[in-house]
Scaffold this active site. Structure first.
Site, PDB file in Angstrom:
ATOM      1  N   LYS A 222      28.547 -43.617  -4.201  1.00 46.08           N
ATOM      2  CA  LYS A 222      29.288 -43.921  -5.425  1.00 46.08           C
ATOM      3  C   LYS A 222      30.640 -43.219  -5.469  1.00 46.08           C
ATOM      4  O   LYS A 222      30.954 -42.381  -4.624  1.00 46.08           O
ATOM      5  CB  LYS A 222      28.428 -43.568  -6.647  1.00 46.08           C
ATOM      6  CG  LYS A 222      27.309 -44.606  -6.852  1.00 46.08           C
ATOM      7  CD  LYS A 222      26.526 -44.372  -8.127  1.00 46.08           C
ATOM      8  CE  LYS A 222      25.502 -45.477  -8.349  1.00 46.08           C
ATOM      9  NZ  LYS A 222      24.618 -45.199  -9.512  1.00 46.08           N
ATOM     10  N   ARG A 256      17.540 -42.677  -4.947  1.00 50.11           N
ATOM     11  CA  ARG A 256      17.876 -44.082  -4.683  1.00 50.11           C
ATOM     12  C   ARG A 256      19.087 -44.117  -3.765  1.00 50.11           C
ATOM     13  O   ARG A 256      20.182 -43.702  -4.168  1.00 50.11           O
ATOM     14  CB  ARG A 256      18.182 -44.771  -6.004  1.00 50.11           C
ATOM     15  CG  ARG A 256      18.475 -46.251  -5.880  1.00 50.11           C
ATOM     16  CD  ARG A 256      18.777 -46.868  -7.235  1.00 50.11           C
ATOM     17  NE  ARG A 256      19.027 -48.297  -7.108  1.00 50.11           N
ATOM     18  CZ  ARG A 256      20.223 -48.808  -6.779  1.00 50.11           C
ATOM     19  NH1 ARG A 256      21.249 -48.010  -6.520  1.00 50.11           N
ATOM     20  NH2 ARG A 256      20.374 -50.128  -6.704  1.00 50.11           N
TER      21      ARG A 256
HETATM   22  N1  LIG Z   1      17.815 -46.222 -11.776  1.00 52.14           N
HETATM   23  C1  LIG Z   1      19.028 -46.500 -11.228  1.00 52.14           C
HETATM   24  N2  LIG Z   1      19.305 -47.774 -10.863  1.00 52.14           N
HETATM   25  C2  LIG Z   1      20.535 -48.008 -10.343  1.00 52.14           C
HETATM   26  N3  LIG Z   1      21.083 -49.188  -9.929  1.00 52.14           N
HETATM   27  C3  LIG Z   1      22.341 -48.898  -9.519  1.00 52.14           C
HETATM   28  S1  LIG Z   1      23.444 -50.112  -8.948  1.00 52.14           S
HETATM   29  C4  LIG Z   1      24.953 -49.232  -8.736  1.00 52.14           C
HETATM   30  C5  LIG Z   1      26.006 -49.731  -9.673  1.00 52.14           C
HETATM   31  C6  LIG Z   1      27.184 -48.805  -9.554  1.00 52.14           C
HETATM   32  C7  LIG Z   1      27.939 -48.830  -8.391  1.00 52.14           C
HETATM   33  C8  LIG Z   1      29.029 -47.953  -8.263  1.00 52.14           C
HETATM   34  C9  LIG Z   1      29.335 -47.077  -9.303  1.00 52.14           C
HETATM   35  S2  LIG Z   1      30.662 -45.970  -9.121  1.00 52.14           S
HETATM   36  N4  LIG Z   1      31.883 -46.452  -9.964  1.00 52.14           N
HETATM   37  O1  LIG Z   1      30.214 -44.683  -9.624  1.00 52.14           O
HETATM   38  O2  LIG Z   1      31.004 -45.947  -7.721  1.00 52.14           O
HETATM   39  C10 LIG Z   1      28.587 -47.075 -10.470  1.00 52.14           C
HETATM   40  C11 LIG Z   1      27.502 -47.950 -10.596  1.00 52.14           C
HETATM   41  N5  LIG Z   1      22.633 -47.579  -9.617  1.00 52.14           N
HETATM   42  C12 LIG Z   1      21.482 -47.012 -10.157  1.00 52.14           C
HETATM   43  C13 LIG Z   1      21.179 -45.673 -10.548  1.00 52.14           C
HETATM   44  O3  LIG Z   1      21.976 -44.703 -10.426  1.00 52.14           O
HETATM   45  N6  LIG Z   1      19.918 -45.475 -11.077  1.00 52.14           N
END
Ligand SMILES: Nc1nc2[nH]c(SCCc3ccc(S(N)(=O)=O)cc3)nc2c(=O)[nH]1
Length: 279
Positions: A222, A256
């Site tokens: 991320k 995860r």
């Molecule tokens: N329980 C749980 N489920 C999840 N599903 C996802 S998908 C990721 C979406 C995303 C991508 C990139 C950034 S960023 N801007 O920080 O790079 C944020 C969110 N993540 C999680 C998480 O953490 N927990």
């Protein structure tokens, strides 16, 4: 310690387990949608099982910043075939990454054991559905919604506000009849948090343990890694492993991740070290 029960399966969380990310979406932030086809997703399923993943997190809706909603039909068309394929592996645990009650229902019917909802069951009907399905549910904190959550995240006290939000959601679910033992909590790295918020959260993870529930964290590849290191998404392995180990040391039970083999190895080194304390 904690364990997950789903149907006749039980998973001990006495030491951290790896949850592999299986994106079945064309716009996934990390894999450029390479798993958007059924065949590629199934190859990834086989690969991460071979590499030692304990749980597969299968998602058909991208929730990265700026992502837009996907229809129920489209989400089902993406995830159900992959869940059915993965369910053929006897020992693997399957999590469905969705906020839609209809997807939860059909995913569990197809073989999913856990519901992972980045919206903490706030969609209409989601709490009732998850309660009726009687499977473990991950409730995650998000400030705002994916389309706008990174526009200007702000908190008075980020960890306290996340604890307060999760406590409210837990109380609501328990009041609806969900056994508290079914609940997993997650602070939601990157979901409406600045770089500083994300690192304060990682540093203060132990404050989540006051809720006496298993903690799931997802910081793999991320922006909290990428922005700090100025690395592209395919060069964030070392940073992601560092974050995963810090989280595991801070008591997270479920990690995860995209990079299963490497995380399993790093965790093995950590667990061997911790095990030596109990001799
Ligand atoms: N329980 C749980 N489920 C999840 N599903 C996802 S998908 C990721 C979406 C995303 C991508 C990139 C950034 S960023 N801007 O920080 O790079 C944020 C969110 N993540 C999680 C998480 O953490 N927990």
């Amino acid at each position: 310690m904690f364990e997950l029960k789903s149907g006749d399966k039980t998973l001990s969380l006495s030491s951290p387990v790896v949850m592999a990310i299986i994106n079945v979406t064309p716009d996934s932030f990390s894999d450029g949608g390479q798993f958007s086809t059924f065949e590629n997703a199934c190859k990834q399923v086989d690969k991460v099982i071979e590499e030692g993943a304990t749980i597969l997190d299968i998602g058909g809706e991208s929730t990265r910043p700026g992502a837009t909603d996907v229809s129920v039909e489209e989400e089902l068309a993406r995830v159900i075939p992959v869940i059915e394929y993965a369910a053929k592996h006897p020992d693997i645990w399957i999590s469905i990454d969705t906020s839609k009650p209809e997807v939860m229902e059909k995913a569990v019917a197809a073989g999913a054991h856990i519901i992972n909802d980045v919206r903490a069951l706030q969609a209409p009907g989601a709490v009732a559905m998850a309660t009726n399905l009687d499977v473990p549910v991950c409730l995650m904190h998000m400030q705002g919604k994916p389309e706008t959550m990174q526009d200007n995240p702000s908190y008075d006290n980020v960890i306290q506000q996340i604890v307060d939000f999760l406590s409210l959601r837990i109380d609501y679910c328990v009041a609806a009849g969900m056994p508290r033992e079914n609940i997993i909590i997650d602070p939601g790295f990157g979901f409406g948090k600045t770089l500083a918020h994300n690192y304060e959260l990682l540093a203060k993870l132990p404050e989540l343990h006051s809720m006496h529930l298993p903690v799931l964290i997802g910081l793999s590849r991320k922006s909290m890694i990428g922005d700090l290191l100025q690395r592209n998404v395919d060069e964030r392995l070392a940073g992601s492993l560092a974050g995963a180990m810090i989280a595991a040391q801070q008591g997270a039970q479920i990690l995860r991740v995209h990079d299963v083999k490497e995380t399993v190895d790093a965790l093995t080194v950590m667990s061997a070290t911790m095990a030596s304390l109990h001799q």
